[in-house]
Design a protein around this motif. Structure first.
Motif, PDB file in Angstrom:
ATOM      1  N   ASN A   6      32.934  31.097  42.589  1.00 15.06           N
ATOM      2  CA  ASN A   6      33.358  30.694  43.926  1.00 15.06           C
ATOM      3  C   ASN A   6      34.881  30.562  43.949  1.00 15.06           C
ATOM      4  O   ASN A   6      35.450  29.772  43.200  1.00 15.06           O
ATOM      5  CB  ASN A   6      32.704  29.358  44.284  1.00 15.06           C
ATOM      6  CG  ASN A   6      32.988  28.938  45.714  1.00 15.06           C
ATOM      7  OD1 ASN A   6      34.126  28.947  46.173  1.00 15.06           O
ATOM      8  ND2 ASN A   6      31.944  28.557  46.420  1.00 15.06           N
ATOM      9  N   ARG A   7      35.529  31.341  44.799  1.00 12.63           N
ATOM     10  CA  ARG A   7      36.995  31.348  44.781  1.00 12.63           C
ATOM     11  C   ARG A   7      37.581  30.024  45.257  1.00 12.63           C
ATOM     12  O   ARG A   7      38.694  29.669  44.877  1.00 12.63           O
ATOM     13  CB  ARG A   7      37.543  32.505  45.610  1.00 12.63           C
ATOM     14  CG  ARG A   7      37.230  32.480  47.105  1.00 12.63           C
ATOM     15  CD  ARG A   7      37.923  33.639  47.783  1.00 12.63           C
ATOM     16  NE  ARG A   7      37.696  33.673  49.230  1.00 12.63           N
ATOM     17  CZ  ARG A   7      38.473  34.344  50.073  1.00 12.63           C
ATOM     18  NH1 ARG A   7      39.532  35.006  49.613  1.00 12.63           N
ATOM     19  NH2 ARG A   7      38.214  34.360  51.358  1.00 12.63           N
ATOM     20  N   TRP A   8      36.837  29.279  46.079  1.00 18.63           N
ATOM     21  CA  TRP A   8      37.352  27.984  46.526  1.00 18.63           C
ATOM     22  C   TRP A   8      37.299  26.957  45.401  1.00 18.63           C
ATOM     23  O   TRP A   8      38.125  26.045  45.335  1.00 18.63           O
ATOM     24  CB  TRP A   8      36.578  27.498  47.753  1.00 18.63           C
ATOM     25  CG  TRP A   8      36.831  28.374  48.947  1.00 18.63           C
ATOM     26  CD1 TRP A   8      36.013  29.336  49.459  1.00 18.63           C
ATOM     27  CD2 TRP A   8      38.026  28.402  49.739  1.00 18.63           C
ATOM     28  NE1 TRP A   8      36.611  29.958  50.522  1.00 18.63           N
ATOM     29  CE2 TRP A   8      37.853  29.400  50.724  1.00 18.63           C
ATOM     30  CE3 TRP A   8      39.224  27.682  49.717  1.00 18.63           C
ATOM     31  CZ2 TRP A   8      38.818  29.694  51.677  1.00 18.63           C
ATOM     32  CZ3 TRP A   8      40.184  27.975  50.667  1.00 18.63           C
ATOM     33  CH2 TRP A   8      39.988  28.969  51.628  1.00 18.63           C
ATOM     34  N   LEU A   9      36.318  27.114  44.490  1.00 19.62           N
ATOM     35  CA  LEU A   9      36.289  26.247  43.305  1.00 19.62           C
ATOM     36  C   LEU A   9      37.389  26.635  42.320  1.00 19.62           C
ATOM     37  O   LEU A   9      37.917  25.780  41.598  1.00 19.62           O
ATOM     38  CB  LEU A   9      34.913  26.311  42.629  1.00 19.62           C
ATOM     39  CG  LEU A   9      33.760  25.659  43.403  1.00 19.62           C
ATOM     40  CD1 LEU A   9      32.454  25.806  42.631  1.00 19.62           C
ATOM     41  CD2 LEU A   9      34.061  24.188  43.689  1.00 19.62           C
ATOM     42  N   ILE A  10      37.735  27.921  42.303  1.00 22.48           N
ATOM     43  CA  ILE A  10      38.891  28.368  41.509  1.00 22.48           C
ATOM     44  C   ILE A  10      40.144  27.668  42.042  1.00 22.48           C
ATOM     45  O   ILE A  10      40.971  27.152  41.278  1.00 22.48           O
ATOM     46  CB  ILE A  10      39.057  29.903  41.588  1.00 22.48           C
ATOM     47  CG1 ILE A  10      37.882  30.627  40.934  1.00 22.48           C
ATOM     48  CG2 ILE A  10      40.395  30.322  40.968  1.00 22.48           C
ATOM     49  CD1 ILE A  10      37.904  30.675  39.437  1.00 22.48           C
ATOM     50  N   ALA A 120      49.901  29.055  35.300  1.00 21.76           N
ATOM     51  CA  ALA A 120      48.591  29.561  34.852  1.00 21.76           C
ATOM     52  C   ALA A 120      47.650  29.929  36.000  1.00 21.76           C
ATOM     53  O   ALA A 120      47.056  31.011  35.993  1.00 21.76           O
ATOM     54  CB  ALA A 120      47.926  28.553  33.924  1.00 21.76           C
ATOM     55  N   PRO A 121      47.467  29.055  37.006  1.00 23.13           N
ATOM     56  CA  PRO A 121      46.481  29.397  38.028  1.00 23.13           C
ATOM     57  C   PRO A 121      47.010  30.273  39.159  1.00 23.13           C
ATOM     58  O   PRO A 121      46.224  30.852  39.906  1.00 23.13           O
ATOM     59  CB  PRO A 121      46.077  28.020  38.593  1.00 23.13           C
ATOM     60  CG  PRO A 121      47.099  27.048  38.147  1.00 23.13           C
ATOM     61  CD  PRO A 121      48.017  27.710  37.197  1.00 23.13           C
ATOM     62  N   VAL A 122      48.341  30.362  39.302  1.00 19.49           N
ATOM     63  CA  VAL A 122      48.904  30.935  40.522  1.00 19.49           C
ATOM     64  C   VAL A 122      48.632  32.430  40.651  1.00 19.49           C
ATOM     65  O   VAL A 122      48.163  32.912  41.692  1.00 19.49           O
ATOM     66  CB  VAL A 122      50.418  30.646  40.610  1.00 19.49           C
ATOM     67  CG1 VAL A 122      51.041  31.384  41.776  1.00 19.49           C
ATOM     68  CG2 VAL A 122      50.654  29.146  40.758  1.00 19.49           C
ATOM     69  N   SER A 123      48.914  33.191  39.599  1.00 19.12           N
ATOM     70  CA  SER A 123      48.684  34.639  39.682  1.00 19.12           C
ATOM     71  C   SER A 123      47.199  34.937  39.860  1.00 19.12           C
ATOM     72  O   SER A 123      46.820  35.924  40.509  1.00 19.12           O
ATOM     73  CB  SER A 123      49.219  35.344  38.432  1.00 19.12           C
ATOM     74  OG  SER A 123      48.581  34.860  37.265  1.00 19.12           O
ATOM     75  N   THR A 124      46.349  34.087  39.305  1.00 20.76           N
ATOM     76  CA  THR A 124      44.908  34.247  39.460  1.00 20.76           C
ATOM     77  C   THR A 124      44.493  34.023  40.909  1.00 20.76           C
ATOM     78  O   THR A 124      43.679  34.773  41.470  1.00 20.76           O
ATOM     79  CB  THR A 124      44.159  33.260  38.543  1.00 20.76           C
ATOM     80  OG1 THR A 124      44.571  33.481  37.202  1.00 20.76           O
ATOM     81  CG2 THR A 124      42.656  33.442  38.650  1.00 20.76           C
ATOM     82  N   SER A 182      39.317  21.609  34.516  1.00 16.03           N
ATOM     83  CA  SER A 182      39.810  22.549  35.530  1.00 16.03           C
ATOM     84  C   SER A 182      40.024  23.933  34.924  1.00 16.03           C
ATOM     85  O   SER A 182      39.670  24.955  35.527  1.00 16.03           O
ATOM     86  CB  SER A 182      41.121  22.039  36.136  1.00 16.03           C
ATOM     87  OG  SER A 182      40.929  20.805  36.812  1.00 16.03           O
ATOM     88  N   SER A 183      40.590  23.973  33.721  1.00 14.94           N
ATOM     89  CA  SER A 183      40.906  25.253  33.075  1.00 14.94           C
ATOM     90  C   SER A 183      39.642  26.043  32.733  1.00 14.94           C
ATOM     91  O   SER A 183      39.640  27.277  32.793  1.00 14.94           O
ATOM     92  CB  SER A 183      41.713  25.012  31.800  1.00 14.94           C
ATOM     93  OG  SER A 183      42.934  24.375  32.096  1.00 14.94           O
TER      94      SER A 183
END
Length: 424
Positions: A6-10, A120-124, A182-183
């Motif tokens: 789920n992209r919102w959980l990402i 870490a999470p931004v480009s994803t 989270s990671s």
């Protein structure tokens, strides 16, 4: 078939990491307790924060390639280890009464965790939200802006209840657990993945596709004028904004004559709008484009900083400060999407890391310059006027990057006419 996450959980996982590392903005809560415990000066305590921001920028630059090579999960876990150890180590430094250990643990190790955790999470997220780039990056980076408002009362309560050292121990463990969990959910989407219904909207013409100007590797991007235009724009925006953050309380007391309690309330409001500006401006940039968003930042701030030294009306002063801080936060949250627009998503994390060296430099220059002007002239007004001049330069750069974008688009129009109007 592997189940798609789920992209919102990402996005929520990204917020979890950023809320944890964003607690660095609440460092001032430790200033008075550390001074009372050890007799350290303000500058000795503040040096911890400066070192942390310096290592944030350096680690983001040097470990950006690690993020791209090993993915957001391993990068997030690495950030959790460094930041968790850094904060727990700060507790050990306080127990031993060593400011140099504090600089090493919280400043250097914690700063490395900050840098890796930030990118870490931004480009994803950019890959998970091709339809809402600005909103996605704004969500995560909003967490960094709001973190101080969340962390400050917790820090103060813990310091009173269990002491400074134990506060660091408790926070370090808590941040490690939040960042770890989270990671573990972070993951890149599969190649070619698109959100549900997005392909249909593209086919029907209801949505325009993301037509990135180029797809460059990080080491190719740094050789372009566009990269350095972005770097300078972020540097100026952060230099002026972080200087205001550093002196907001004494500046308000000097300018509009409010007492310490009211000034503290203003600082709290600034923290809220730092966060709101990140999600608000980044989302707005999806509508008007990233180049127009940055031009708006600079027009607003060149005017505000020019008139701010002469403003004595409380509501007007507060309104101006809020706009400045919202632009400060918005600059951070809009830059990853801007990078994607200009250089593609192939190595967005690494390019973002290089760009964030502007933050490291600005974190040192801005507060020190404002303090020097105050010491030299007895007032902050001189630094505000100087910042207005810097925003004139930033405004000119925002026009130059538009010209560069236009030139590149024109050169590509023959090969790909659909690129027209996709950026800016």
């Amino acid at each position: 078939m592997k189940k798609t996450k789920n992209r919102w959980l990402i996005a929520l996982s990204a917020v979890g990491i950023h809320i944890s590392i964003g607690s660095v903005y609440a460092w001032s809560n430790f200033t008075t307790p550390l001074k009372d415990l050890f007799g350290w000066s303000d500058s000795e305590v503040a040096m911890t924060f400066s070192i942390a921001i310096l290592f944030l920028g350096l680690s983001a630059a040097f470990l950006g390639h690690f993020v791209e090579k090993h993915g957001p999960r391993k990068a997030g876990l690495l950030a959790a280890v460094f930041f968790g150890v850094g904060v727990v180590g700060a507790g050990l430094a306080v127990t031993l009464g060593s400011k140099y250990l504090l600089y090493f643990f919280y400043g250097a190790l914690g700063g490395i965790g900050l840098g890796v955790g930030y990118i870490a999470p931004v480009s994803t997220l950019v890959k998970w939200f091709p339809d809402r780039r600005g909103l996605a990056t704004g969500l995560a980076i909003m967490g960094f802006g709001f973190a101080a408002a969340i962390s400050s009362p917790v820090m103060n309560a813990l310091i009173v209840a269990v002491g400074v050292a134990n506060t660091f121990y408790i926070l370090g463990i808590a941040y490690f657990v939040i960042m770890l969990l989270s990671s573990l959910y972070l993951e890149k989407p599969e190649e070619g993945w698109l959100p549900e219904g997005y392909k249909e909207k593209l086919n029907s013409g209801k949505t325009k596709p993301n037509m990135d100007l180029t797809q460059l590797m990080a080491n190719e991007a740094v050789k372009t004028k566009r990269f350095w235009f972005l770097w300078l724009m972020l540097f100026i925006n952060v230099t002026c904004g972080i200087a205001i953050l550093a002196v907001a309380k004494p500046l308000a007391m000097e300018s509009i004559g409010i007492d310490m309690t009211a000034a503290a309330a203003l600082v709290g409001a600034i923290g809220v709008f730092n966060g709101l500006g990140r999600i608000g401006w980044a989302s707005f940039s999806d509508i008007i484009g990233r180049p127009a968003t940055y031009t708006t930042f600079f027009v607003l701030q060149m005017v505000i900083f020019f008139f701010l030294p002469d403003v004595s009306i409380k509501w007007l002063f507060v309104g101006m400060m809020i706009i400045v801080i919202s632009c400060y936060g918005g600059g951070f949250s809009s830059i990853p999407a801007f990078i994607g627009d200009l250089f593609g998503t192939k190595q967005l994390g690494a390019i973002h890391g290089y760009i964030l060296t502007a933050w490291a430099a600005a974190g040192l220059v801005g507060p020190l310059f404002a303090a020097w002007i105050k010491d030299t002239t007895g007032s902050y007004s001189g630094s505000l006027t100087f910042f207005s001049g810097l925003f004139v330069i930033a405004f000119v750069i925002s026009l130059l990057i538009r010209l560069d974008i236009k030139k590149l688009k024109q050169s590509k129009m023959v090969a790909n006419p659909s690129l027209e109007n996709q950026v800016g």
